[in-house]
Design an enzyme around this catalytic site. Structure first.
Site, PDB file in Angstrom:
ATOM      1  CE  LYS A 127      92.158  40.900  75.896  1.00  0.00           C
ATOM      2  NZ  LYS A 127      90.438  41.397  75.328  1.00  0.00           N
ATOM      3  CE  LYS A 163      96.255  39.678  77.048  1.00  0.00           C
ATOM      4  NZ  LYS A 163      95.491  37.929  76.726  1.00  0.00           N
ATOM      5  NE  ARG A 213      86.268  31.547  74.690  1.00  0.00           N
ATOM      6  CZ  ARG A 213      85.841  32.710  74.504  1.00  0.00           C
ATOM      7  NH1 ARG A 213      84.763  32.389  73.853  1.00  0.00           N
ATOM      8  NH2 ARG A 213      86.550  33.677  74.458  1.00  0.00           N
ATOM      9  NE  ARG A 227      89.274  31.042  70.580  1.00  0.00           N
ATOM     10  CZ  ARG A 227      89.139  32.326  71.780  1.00  0.00           C
ATOM     11  NH1 ARG A 227      88.102  33.254  71.777  1.00  0.00           N
ATOM     12  NH2 ARG A 227      90.255  32.961  72.493  1.00  0.00           N
ATOM     13  NE  ARG A 235      95.693  39.062  65.567  1.00  0.00           N
ATOM     14  CZ  ARG A 235      94.371  40.479  64.915  1.00  0.00           C
ATOM     15  NH1 ARG A 235      93.799  40.939  65.794  1.00  0.00           N
ATOM     16  NH2 ARG A 235      94.768  40.153  63.753  1.00  0.00           N
ATOM     17  CG  ASP A 275      90.138  31.937  75.897  1.00  0.00           C
ATOM     18  OD1 ASP A 275      89.411  32.003  75.840  1.00  0.00           O
ATOM     19  OD2 ASP A 275      89.713  33.787  75.171  1.00  0.00           O
ATOM     20  CD  GLU A 283      91.243  37.493  76.619  1.00  0.00           C
ATOM     21  OE1 GLU A 283      90.293  37.469  76.778  1.00  0.00           O
ATOM     22  OE2 GLU A 283      92.257  38.671  76.132  1.00  0.00           O
ATOM     23  CG  ASN A 285      86.271  36.240  77.016  1.00  0.00           C
ATOM     24  OD1 ASN A 285      86.619  36.780  76.615  1.00  0.00           O
ATOM     25  ND2 ASN A 285      87.329  35.247  76.948  1.00  0.00           N
TER      26      ASN A 285
END
Length: 318
Positions: A127, A163, A213, A227, A235, A275, A283, A285
């Site tokens: 994050k 978050k 993503r 997504r 979400r 993301d 983000e 990841n």
């Protein structure tokens, strides 16, 4: 290509979803090429006095739910016995995981190639890492102080996304808007009454169309999946019901990837899932990014082949 010993530090192999799990897709590709595939869990690590070792299972894998692997052999082996080690433990990134990244670096012999680098994993909170690029992100605030967070929410008429810093899979992500009588209670819950910092991010209206993503291998974008959130959720994470849809990369998204590439490569973060929401990076990841299986299916590609290609290339230089 010489046959390699490829190790996968991961969650229990019994629990993987064979048509979704990105780690399993890489294991399948490695096995298809004739490499030795060894898997072990975080709790199987130990230090012997000279080199960290682990109880490792040599496995044969196949895409058959319920009978997707056979154990060919099981023994304790040092980290230096591996040519490549994939660090693919699912979040959360906790103290035990950080300890594991330190242990796997203790090799009396030649260390394996790491995907991803243990030091890079320790540094790149999924994050917070994106904060290195504030101009690519929605306006973001990290704080535990309720007054600071409340003021941030009030400045964004479209609302804000809140978050936890160490959250994953969409857990704990909530939408807040100024004037909502639940906001104070949400802040108390998310910050544990002001004891833990959280992330507040300006709401991006395009989120209703989904977030993207994007998978980067050695800094290069190789595919993406959109997504799309369900009607009753904000979400898009597939873990909470987001629907994967075919997509392509925009010029803006390629610009974001190009900006990230030098820092990712410098830190040894060779397999990354970023993301993007609208025109904004949200983000980065690095722990065990998912999406490979969905992109493969939607685009008719094999991203895991590129990952194993990279592993072979780096192992040849080892």
């Amino acid at each position: 290509m010489a046959k390699l010993n490829l190790g996968f530090l991961m969650d229990p192999l019994e629990q993987v979803r064979v048509d979704h799990d990105s780690t399993f897709a890489m294991m399948l590709e490695a096995h298809r090429r004739g490499h030795t595939v060894r898997y072990f869990e975080q709790g199987w690590l130990r230090f012997s006095g000279r080199c960290t070792e682990a109880r490792m299972r040599t496995v044969a894998v196949r895409r058959e739910p319920g009978r997707h692997f056979d154990i060919l052999e099981e023994s304790v082996r040092p980290m230096s016995s591996l040519d490549v080690l994939f660090l693919r433990k699912d979040p959360p990134v906790d103290v035990e995981f950080l300890h594991a990244t330190q242990l796997v670096e203790l090799c009396a012999g030649k260390p394996p190639v790491y995907i991803n680098s243990p030091a890079g994993l320790r540094e790149a909170n999924e994050k917070l890492f994106a904060l290195h690029f504030p101009d690519l992100m929605p306006e973001t605030c990290v704080a535990r102080d309720h007054a600071v967070l409340t003021e941030f929410i009030a400045r964004h008429p479209d609302g804000a996304i809140l978050k936890p810093i160490d959250g994953f899979g969409g857990k704990g992500i909530v939408f807040a808007r100024a004037g909502d009588r639940n906001t104070r209670s949400l802040l108390e819950l998310l910050t544990s009454h002001g004891r833990e910092a959280i992330i507040a991010q300006a709401y991006v209206p395009q989120s209703r169309q989904g977030d993207k993503r994007i998978i980067l291998v050695d800094g290069e974008p190789l595919g993406a999946v959109l997504r799309v959130p369900s009607e009753d959720d904000h979400r898009g994470n597939m873990a909470v019901g987001g629907i994967p849809k075919k997509t392509t990369l925009t010029d803006r998204e390629r610009e974001i990837c190009a900006r990230l590439k030098p820092m990712l490569r410098e830190r040894g973060l060779l397999l990354v899932g970023i993301d993007v929401l609208g025109d904004y990076l949200t983000e980065v990841n690095v722990t065990s990014p998912t999406g490979l299986a969905e992109i493969d299916t939607l685009d008719g590609v094999c991203i895991e082949a590129n990952v194993i290609d990279l592993a072979e290339k780096l192992a040849a230089k080892r």
